[in-house]
Write a protein that holds these residues in place. Sequence first.
Motif, PDB file in Angstrom:
ATOM      1  N   ALA A  75       0.832  -1.203   0.000  1.00 40.17           N
ATOM      2  CA  ALA A  75       0.000   0.000   0.000  1.00 40.17           C
ATOM      3  C   ALA A  75       0.870   1.258   0.000  1.00 40.17           C
ATOM      4  O   ALA A  75       0.588   2.232  -0.718  1.00 40.17           O
ATOM      5  N   GLY A  79       0.867   3.718  -3.007  1.00 44.65           N
ATOM      6  CA  GLY A  79       0.345   5.029  -2.621  1.00 44.65           C
ATOM      7  C   GLY A  79       1.299   6.154  -2.970  1.00 44.65           C
ATOM      8  O   GLY A  79       0.887   7.210  -3.485  1.00 44.65           O
ATOM      9  N   THR A  80       2.573   5.970  -2.706  1.00 44.60           N
ATOM     10  CA  THR A  80       3.540   7.015  -3.068  1.00 44.60           C
ATOM     11  C   THR A  80       3.675   7.137  -4.582  1.00 44.60           C
ATOM     12  O   THR A  80       4.012   8.212  -5.091  1.00 44.60           O
ATOM     13  N   THR A 131      -1.660   2.564 -11.026  1.00 43.87           N
ATOM     14  CA  THR A 131      -1.653   3.625 -10.011  1.00 43.87           C
ATOM     15  C   THR A 131      -0.876   4.851 -10.466  1.00 43.87           C
ATOM     16  O   THR A 131      -1.210   5.979 -10.115  1.00 43.87           O
TER      17      THR A 131
END
Length: 597
Positions: A75, A79-80, A131
């Motif tokens: 995550a 996320g980064t 992402t």
Amino acid sequence: MAKNPYHALAVSRAREFPSRVAFAVVIGSGAAYVSHSLWPVLWFVLQVGSQHLHHLVAAPLRRDPEQPVTKAQEAGYLGTQVLNGIVFASIAPFCWFAGGEAGRLAALVILLGGVLNLAVLGNASLKFVITGLAPVILAVFALPALTYLLEPGTSIGGMAFLTVGIVLFVAHLAIAVRKWETNQHGLKRALRASKVERLRAERANRAKSEFLTVMSHEIRTPLNGVLGMAQAMAAGPLEPAQRDRLEVIRQSGEVLLTLLNDLLDLSKIEAARLQLEDGLVDVAELAAQAQAAFAPLAEAKGVGVKVWVADSARGVRRGDPMRVRQVIYNLMSNAVKFTEQGRVTARITATGPELVVEVADTGPGIAPEVLSTLFERFTQADASNARRYGGSGLGLSIARGLTRIMGGDITVHSAVGHGSTFTARMVLAPTDEVAAPAIPPPPAPSAPPPVPAEATAEAPGEGQLRILAAEDNATNRLVLKTLLEQVGLSAAFVENGREAVDAWSTGPWDLVLMDIQMPEMDGVEATREIRRREAAQGRPRTPIVALTANAMAHQVAEYTAAGMDALSPKPIQLPQLIATIQQVLADVEGDDAAAVA
């Protein structure tokens, strides 16, 4: 599947960190120039900060590819990456609205370049790409809509056309990436299949080499019987017709032995297992031996032979004398075989470490269409040559393989009706060392002491040499017994290395003749055990001579390391065996005399 699917990607992205910072410098500087604003400086700080945060979060993923990735680590990593995408994409609207026409063009190039950069990583991690792409693609499609909403008078058709263009670019990019991934998967499958086939070929080559090695030993055993008994019979009284028939047997056995040696050499060359001896080569001596070996055969056909050595080639060079001799003799043998009239001339020259052997003949020559296949296995220039001249067609293939192992090659120039010239090049560094004769002729054996008629192998007569012979094959025992008896010697025979050690322990022996490949205990291990017991019991050293067909340089080195004094190869040649026996016995007498002195 790998326990850490992000390891390779994290390592690769870490290596790219400096280049991403450099791109940020270029983009920020360009945005500041076209917008005449300092806001891009803030964007640059945020961009470098988000990249650094992503680099720190990815650190655990770079350490160990076998360490499982936790949900929290995944995550944080993804996320980064989303944060990176948002910060990166934020510069595009600024350039679009604050940089004029140049800024709008730059915004599209920046965003679409980011899409392209991330799309090619789809094969590494689909989650990572999605992402990272989401904020960038959202910004790409948002720009036309924001322009229509924020700038009155903007053509809806123009923005719609721009949106269609962006959609087509992304679609084409997706198709291209998909094809690239398909090609990558196909390439990986092909590489895996190639690796499997290569391993299969290597296993087949090893199996072939092992098969030939085993069969060599098995074939040499009966061949030793044929040639050994032919020697024994030739030493006795025979009718002329019987002697002629015996000569046919001997010649046929020697041809079979040559073919067997060629097959073994070829197998080792193809499997890259042939080892060269680091010895000394006396070029002039090899040339003289070649002249002496082939002149009688050529003169019998009315063909002249001349081997000429240039001053630049004279002297001693480092190399494998047996293999250099094999190359020269092979080319000379072919030239003499196929030349019916005229001359065969061998010129040996050198340039620095390169030795060049040119063998020219006045034979029938070779057709151009045959030259390309001349060095292939089992190939002769004319199919009828196999019937007319004989031969397996292995010689040139082996000679070329040997020269290539020695850093050179063999080439040929030929014309039908004008003869052929074969040129062999070998890298043999000159040296100031003094070489022993490359192939020393065996000294003529002196007459052995007479043997009383009643003497037997088990009970040697007084004054007779006490010889212990270890040989597991009954045929070879009979051959050795017969040959030794012809020169007045006898031996006690045992059938394996363990029996040899036990027999040696029973009393003093003048000599041990030791086969190598034997059941229960082989000849090398038996020799080690005898040397160990000699040292422990303080007994004098018993000379041990190896009798084996396994006579490669590394094998001879193993025998010497085990404590053997000499080797006499199989099939047994009686003059060579007697010369070897005399030499080791003379060495023992010399050592004893030195000890007394």
